[in-house]
Design a protein around this motif. Structure first.
Motif, mmCIF file in Angstrom:
data_model
loop_
_atom_site.group_PDB
_atom_site.id
_atom_site.type_symbol
_atom_site.label_atom_id
_atom_site.label_comp_id
_atom_site.label_asym_id
_atom_site.label_seq_id
_atom_site.Cartn_x
_atom_site.Cartn_y
_atom_site.Cartn_z
ATOM 1 N N VAL A 261 -0.980 11.844 -48.728
ATOM 2 C CA VAL A 261 -2.162 12.440 -48.117
ATOM 3 C C VAL A 261 -2.581 11.681 -46.860
ATOM 4 O O VAL A 261 -2.976 12.289 -45.862
ATOM 5 C CB VAL A 261 -3.326 12.504 -49.135
ATOM 6 N N THR A 262 -2.477 10.363 -46.894
ATOM 7 C CA THR A 262 -2.889 9.567 -45.738
ATOM 8 C C THR A 262 -1.814 9.496 -44.666
ATOM 9 O O THR A 262 -2.058 8.967 -43.581
ATOM 10 C CB THR A 262 -3.263 8.139 -46.166
ATOM 11 N N VAL B 283 -1.706 9.386 -52.744
ATOM 12 C CA VAL B 283 -2.532 8.807 -51.681
ATOM 13 C C VAL B 283 -1.676 8.495 -50.450
ATOM 14 O O VAL B 283 -2.085 8.753 -49.314
ATOM 15 C CB VAL B 283 -3.270 7.544 -52.180
ATOM 16 N N VAL C 111 1.015 7.832 -44.811
ATOM 17 C CA VAL C 111 1.748 6.566 -44.825
ATOM 18 C C VAL C 111 3.218 6.800 -45.168
ATOM 19 O O VAL C 111 4.107 6.164 -44.611
ATOM 20 C CB VAL C 111 1.107 5.583 -45.828
#
Length: 71
Positions: A30-31, A27, A33
């Protein structure tokens, strides 16, 4: 998750919880960060391989157990 654990074995629940750090890394990547390094990707692949090896006998599950995993 707790409702789903009523229909799956405890060992399978532990394996699912064990993948939480891997899912967090996915995550984050993908984001945008955090950018994964080669070492992190290699470590994640080794971890997934180990989880698959340990839980190989758990892949033969009933329909209610599969529904619990999906939850």
């Amino acid at each position: 998750m707790y409702t789903a654990e009523e229909s799956i074995p405890g060992a399978l629940g532990a394996v699912i919880y064990g993948t939480a750090p891997l899912m967090t890394g996915v995550v984050a990547a993908v984001t945008g960060v955090e950018r994964p390094t080669r070492a992190a990707i290699l470590g994640a692949l080794v971890a997934l391989g180990g989880i698959g090896l340990i839980s190989w006998d758990l892949f033969n599950v009933s329909a209610s157990q599969a529904a619990g995993v999906v939850m």
